[in-house]
Motif scaffolding. Sequence first.
Motif, PDB file in Angstrom:
ATOM      1  N   GLY A 133       0.823  -1.431  -0.022  1.00 41.52           N
ATOM      2  CA  GLY A 133       0.190  -0.117   0.020  1.00 41.52           C
ATOM      3  C   GLY A 133       0.970   1.344  -0.009  1.00 41.52           C
ATOM      4  N   THR A 134       2.151   1.220   0.098  1.00 39.77           N
ATOM      5  CA  THR A 134       3.044   2.337  -0.048  1.00 39.77           C
ATOM      6  C   THR A 134       3.788   2.405  -1.251  1.00 39.77           C
ATOM      7  N   GLU A 135       4.322   3.595  -1.831  1.00 42.37           N
ATOM      8  CA  GLU A 135       4.709   3.637  -2.984  1.00 42.37           C
ATOM      9  C   GLU A 135       6.214   3.428  -3.100  1.00 42.37           C
ATOM     10  N   ALA A 136       6.775   3.192  -1.912  1.00 45.68           N
ATOM     11  CA  ALA A 136       8.333   3.002  -2.093  1.00 45.68           C
ATOM     12  C   ALA A 136       8.819   2.220  -0.661  1.00 45.68           C
ATOM     13  N   PRO A 137       9.884   1.591  -0.744  1.00 43.19           N
ATOM     14  CA  PRO A 137      10.419   0.948   0.480  1.00 43.19           C
ATOM     15  C   PRO A 137      10.706   2.059   1.647  1.00 43.19           C
ATOM     16  N   ILE A 138      10.434   1.446   2.884  1.00 44.42           N
ATOM     17  CA  ILE A 138      10.950   2.469   3.864  1.00 44.42           C
ATOM     18  C   ILE A 138      12.229   1.918   4.384  1.00 44.42           C
ATOM     19  N   ALA A 172       4.191   9.882   8.553  1.00 39.30           N
ATOM     20  CA  ALA A 172       3.995  10.601   7.433  1.00 39.30           C
ATOM     21  C   ALA A 172       3.912   9.708   6.096  1.00 39.30           C
ATOM     22  N   VAL A 173       4.521   8.545   6.018  1.00 37.13           N
ATOM     23  CA  VAL A 173       4.210   7.724   4.764  1.00 37.13           C
ATOM     24  C   VAL A 173       2.709   7.115   5.186  1.00 37.13           C
ATOM     25  N   TRP A 174       2.575   6.816   6.238  1.00 35.78           N
ATOM     26  CA  TRP A 174       0.946   6.144   6.501  1.00 35.78           C
ATOM     27  C   TRP A 174       0.131   7.193   6.296  1.00 35.78           C
ATOM     28  N   PHE A 175       0.014   8.315   6.414  1.00 35.31           N
ATOM     29  CA  PHE A 175      -1.072   9.329   6.327  1.00 35.31           C
ATOM     30  C   PHE A 175      -0.935   9.667   4.838  1.00 35.31           C
ATOM     31  N   ALA A 176       0.339  10.037   4.151  1.00 34.63           N
ATOM     32  CA  ALA A 176       0.348  10.169   2.795  1.00 34.63           C
ATOM     33  C   ALA A 176      -0.365   9.025   1.771  1.00 34.63           C
ATOM     34  N   SER A 177       0.012   7.872   2.208  1.00 35.00           N
ATOM     35  CA  SER A 177      -0.527   6.868   1.355  1.00 35.00           C
ATOM     36  C   SER A 177      -2.177   6.754   1.451  1.00 35.00           C
ATOM     37  N   ARG A 178      -2.802   7.067   2.788  1.00 38.36           N
ATOM     38  CA  ARG A 178      -4.079   7.067   2.790  1.00 38.36           C
ATOM     39  C   ARG A 178      -4.822   8.084   2.590  1.00 38.36           C
ATOM     40  N   PHE A 179      -4.158   9.470   2.410  1.00 38.70           N
ATOM     41  CA  PHE A 179      -4.838  10.556   2.154  1.00 38.70           C
ATOM     42  C   PHE A 179      -4.048  11.133   0.925  1.00 38.70           C
ATOM     43  N   PRO A 180      -4.142  10.680  -0.160  1.00 40.29           N
ATOM     44  CA  PRO A 180      -2.942  11.149  -1.240  1.00 40.29           C
ATOM     45  C   PRO A 180      -3.315  12.654  -1.684  1.00 40.29           C
ATOM     46  N   GLU A 181      -4.825  13.167  -1.526  1.00 40.31           N
ATOM     47  CA  GLU A 181      -4.891  14.635  -1.994  1.00 40.31           C
ATOM     48  C   GLU A 181      -4.650  15.460  -0.913  1.00 40.31           C
ATOM     49  N   ALA A 182      -4.189  15.077   0.340  1.00 39.74           N
ATOM     50  CA  ALA A 182      -3.763  15.833   1.237  1.00 39.74           C
ATOM     51  C   ALA A 182      -2.451  16.378   1.294  1.00 39.74           C
TER      52      ALA A 182
END
Length: 249
Positions: A45-50, A107-117
């Motif tokens: 569900g994330t765009e890149a490795p952490i 930040a990754v968690w929020f950005a992945s779930r709220f991409p327009e924010a």
Amino acid sequence: MPNSRLRQIIKFIRVFGIFWGFRLWCTLAIQMGRHCRLLELRIPGTEAPIHLRPRDLPIFWQIMVMQENDFQSMPQANQLQEVYRVMLAEGNRPVIIDCGGHIGLSAVWFASRFPEAVVYSVEPDASNFTLLQKNTQAYTNVVPLCGGTWSRCCRLKISNPDAGSASFRLQEVSESVSSEEPSVRGYTVEEIANREQVNRLYLVKIDVEGAEAEIFEGTTQWLQSTMMVIIELHDWLLPGQGTSKNFFK
């Protein structure tokens, strides 16, 4: 993380599914067995490795596995999602502020779930901030800020530099202090939110090792427009200091 490997595997599978859960756990176990100084994990569900250090695993467990920022099981979840959709429909950009960004996992968690924010992640420690930038560089909606969150604009320094990477505390320093002493910018919540010309403050996450006493000492008008606050209070860490007093007031 639990010491039992079986408990770890079961939890990974419950959260990420059989294939991804077992694969993620094996990747982690292999890298730990090789004593890697920097682990690289791909979370579904994330765009890149952490990327994280072995000492960051407790934070990884809290955020990515236990999903402590997830509010989908709350009774208000549908209302919160509807407000998010309304904000976008009205032409506003929802603002999420991550106070105490550490290495960027929230930040990754929020950005992945709220991409327009837009997600502003604030972290004072240089080593943590470097990893925060690395972990969020694939997300165009994340803005890393090297600094701390405070009740006013000021200069701050880490008062316990020998603490663990997730345990740094801040204190205000005079503007007249020598520039050779390491310090960072102190931001207010309002200041960060107002960086967006068309914005609505949607969510504020606060995990700042006792600095909530300072954040809620100043003006709290921003609470009137914020849909949700996720906060960890630290009376347990600083007994007798009343760090949560201003928050409850």
